[in-house]
Design a protein around this motif. Structure first.
Motif: not given
Length: 690
Positions: A73-74, A77, A82
């Motif tokens: 999720g970092r 996106r 995310a």
């Protein structure tokens, strides 16, 4: 289908947690000049070591993949959100079929063949609109596991893949969480250690797309309104070191409305899941036991309104289930796993409520009830240090109306582990008693669930699957490949059309075709796990064919994507900056071509070719992303992430569907390619972890 096509036409325009390390140094110091009192130990203060993990997936011996949702999720996106399920689309053999696809087709299977679960609870539609992102937040369910074709006998009533999303293991040592602000919605997740033996995790998300982007979603004669929300709450109680009780609650709601003044048509869709469960896990000598009860429901409301006529198409499904499993290791060679599951299904298939033009609809929702019970067992035997064999069977009894059946699904699995790699082979049978059909071929929420009956038998699958995987260069690289063949019976496909719903004698089940089919192919993936540069390269080749009641002959399934390529790369520039890129390519989705169009009176008639004998243009897209992270420790230790993404960076117009219209003034037919919303789509999001 006209309304669905029209609906998409509008859319086309518009840290790792810290690790505590407490160390001590002990010793005696002797000085020659003078005697000093010995120092037994020196205690150092607590040191928090924080690092950002680069590894997104881990490969199991059976070919299953576990995704670290927080890490994925970092970087990856969609519109600032995310989503670990979105990452699964990068894996070979896993496709959504379209940018708007709301589901996962795994190795050529239908969307309904893939089972989504949160902490063991099935979700019948785990997506917000258009498959942009799922209803599941990464902090709440950080562990996402995908099983493509190889399952043990505890696999529930499905003939395809399994996506398991679960909460973190272990207890919270302090209050922690994450806050995310994106371009269409914001969400917060918090984990709280209420007491020594009770933790609670809560997450919520809400959108503001109408407030911020309402003007962008308005055209000359059209307007789109959309909002979403979801809530998750999980409580974990550990009364003893051997017992754990988990309680879950989940709710999501989506509301989409398309207003078209030119056609004087309003299209409205409302859908949502509601689910809850309680699970008790008990550890005992040599194994574990767990029992659970859950309820999962899904409702959908599709409406088409014009000044003098309204068409409403509601549907819903609810499932109440009790299950249990015991897993025991008898000795160093033998292991046994056995369990049971009982489920009660309440289904209201899509029905029509028509009003206007002096029409009175006498139709009423038909409530269908089905019961399903299963017993399963599997025995595992080690042969030496490198061979593991298992054999098992799942017995399923099913009843709905006059349809009563008992299904036996055996399996044989063999795993060989050597220095040259790990190989797993399985021959198995699977059963699925629920079908999902509808107008949409990309898995929209308007597709509805329906139980098996005499005229619509249960789906069966005979599966042969082989997985090979190998880690090398000290675990820095992983190679994996899957070869599969699956023979299907009881396949279902909706054969009705939108205007047919206006008929007085419309019966849902009369518009569903049943037949058989097969899927076969190969998936290949190479992953780089360590270093500043990490990523993966995946390729899949697949064939999916169907035959419905000997009417159509063998035809291409709508889920077949013959070739697909996915490339993912992430580069850590320094301790703060990381950049990533994703490239996806797939052969065009199968469609049924229109051979000719005719005007008879004031009506436009179309002559269709063979089912799914044509293809849309090839799909390809490049997404770029950059993430800046930093820490602040002035009042509270926080980690900050600012992500900037650009979807479809080179602006390719991927075609999602082809429509035709008739221009009365020019007496001409017009062909229109409806392209994806994802074209030069930038987004920015801010996330803080505490």
């Amino acid at each position: 289908m006209d309304a669905i096509s029209l609906f998409f036409r509008y859319l086309s325009g518009v840290p790792l947690k810290g690790m505590s390390l407490l160390s001590a140094f002990a010793g005696a110091m002797t000085m020659q000049a003078r005697a000093v009192a010995p120092v037994d130990s020196v205690e150092l203060g607590e040191i928090e070591v924080v690092a950002t993990s680069l590894r997104t997936t881990r490969l199991g011996d059976d070919g299953s993949l576990t995704v670290d949702a927080a890490v994925a999720g970092r970087t990856l996106r969609s519109l600032g959100e995310a989503d670990a399920i979105g990452y699964l689309k990068l894996l070979p053999g896993v496709t959504a079929g379209s940018d708007y696809g709301s589901g996962l087709s795994v190795q050529g299977g239908d969307y309904s063949h893939t089972l989504f679960r949160i902490n063991g609870i099935p979700l019948f539609f785990p997506y917000h609109f258009g498959g942009i992102f799922s209803v599941v937040t990464p902090f709440h369910y950080p562990v996402v596991k995908l099983e493509k074709a190889i399952h043990d006998r505890s696999m529930p009533s499905r003939v395809g893949a399994l996506v398991d999303m679960s909460v973190r293991k272990g207890k919270y040592e302090r209050v922690c969480g994450t806050l995310n602000v994106g371009v269409i919605s914001s969400g917060i997740s918090v984990g709280v250690p209420v007491s020594r033996n009770f933790d609670i995790t809560a997450s919520a998300r809400i959108s503001y797309i109408n407030d911020l982007y309402g003007s962008l979603l308005r055209g000359k004669s059209s307007e789109i309104r959309y909002n979403l929300s979801d809530v998750s709450v999980t409580g974990v109680w550990t009364p003893t070191s051997y017992d754990k009780v988990t309680a879950d609650f989940f709710l999501n709601s989506d509301h989409l409305k398309v207003i078209d003044d030119a056609y004087v048509l309003d299209t409205e869709m409302k859908w949502g899941n509601i689910a809850g469960a309680v699970k008790w896990e008990h550890a005992m000598p040599g194994g574990s036991m767990q029992n659970s009860v859950y309820y999962s429901g899904f409702t959908n409301r599709l409406s088409l309104d014009m000044p003098q006529m309204g068409l409403h198409l509601p549907s819903e499904i609810g499932q109440l289930s009790v299950s249990g499993v015991v897993d025991l290791t008898l000795d160093s060679l033998w292991r046994v796993k056995a369990g049971y599951a009982v489920a009660l299904n309440r289904v209201i298939p899509q029905w029509t409520d028509v009003s206007g033009y002096n029409m009175t609809s006498d139709s009423r929702p038909v409530k269908e009830h089905g019961e399903e019970a299963a017993l399963f067992g599997e025995v595992y035997r080690k042969l030496g240090s490198c061979v593991l064999l298992s054999a098992g069977v799942r017995l399923t009894g099913y009843h709905q109306a006059l349809y009563r059946r008992i299904f036996a699904d055996p399996s044989v699995t063999a795993s060989l582990s050597r220095r040259w790699g790990q190989i797993t082979l399985q021959l198995a049978s699977y059963t699925q008693t629920l079908h999902q059909v509808g107008f949409s071929e990309i898995g929209m929420s308007s597709n509805f669930w329906i139980g098996s009956t005499v005229g619509l038998p249960a789906q069966r699958a005979l599966s042969a699957a082989v997985n090979y995987n190998k880690s090398f260069c000290g675990g820095g690289y992983t190679f994996s490949t899957d070869i599969y063949y699956k023979r299907l019976r009881g396949c279902a496909e909706y054969d009705g059309y939108l205007l047919g719903l206006l008929d007085d004698g419309y019966v849902t089940r009369d518009n569903i075709l049943t037949g058989k089919g097969y899927n076969c192919g190969i998936d290949v993936m190479l992953t780089k796990n360590t270093g500043k540069l990490t990523g993966s390269a995946a390729y899949a080749y697949g064939i999916a064919r169907r035959r419905f009641d000997n009417i159509t002959g063998w035809v291409t399934a709508s889920t077949e994507l013959r070739h697909s390529v996915n490339l993912f790369a992430r580069y850590m520039v320094d301790t703060h900056w990381s950049v990533s890129a994703v490239f996806a390519y797939a052969t065009g989705r199968p469609v049924t071509p229109i051979k000719a169009l005719y005007v008879v009176g004031e009506n436009v008639l179309m002559d269709y070719g063979k089912r799914n004998s044509g293809n849309l243009p090839a799909y390809h897209r490049l997404d770029l992303s950059a993430t800046y992270s930093f820490r602040s420790d002035k009042w509270l230790p926080l980690r900050h992430f600012v992500n900037v993404s650009l979807l479809n960076a080179y602006g390719h117009r991927n075609v999602d569907m082809v429509t035709y219209s008739y221009n009365v003034d020019d007496n001409m037919f017009c062909r229109k390619e409806v392209t994806s919303l994802y074209r030069f789509m930038p987004s920015i999001s801010y996330t803080v972890e505490f």
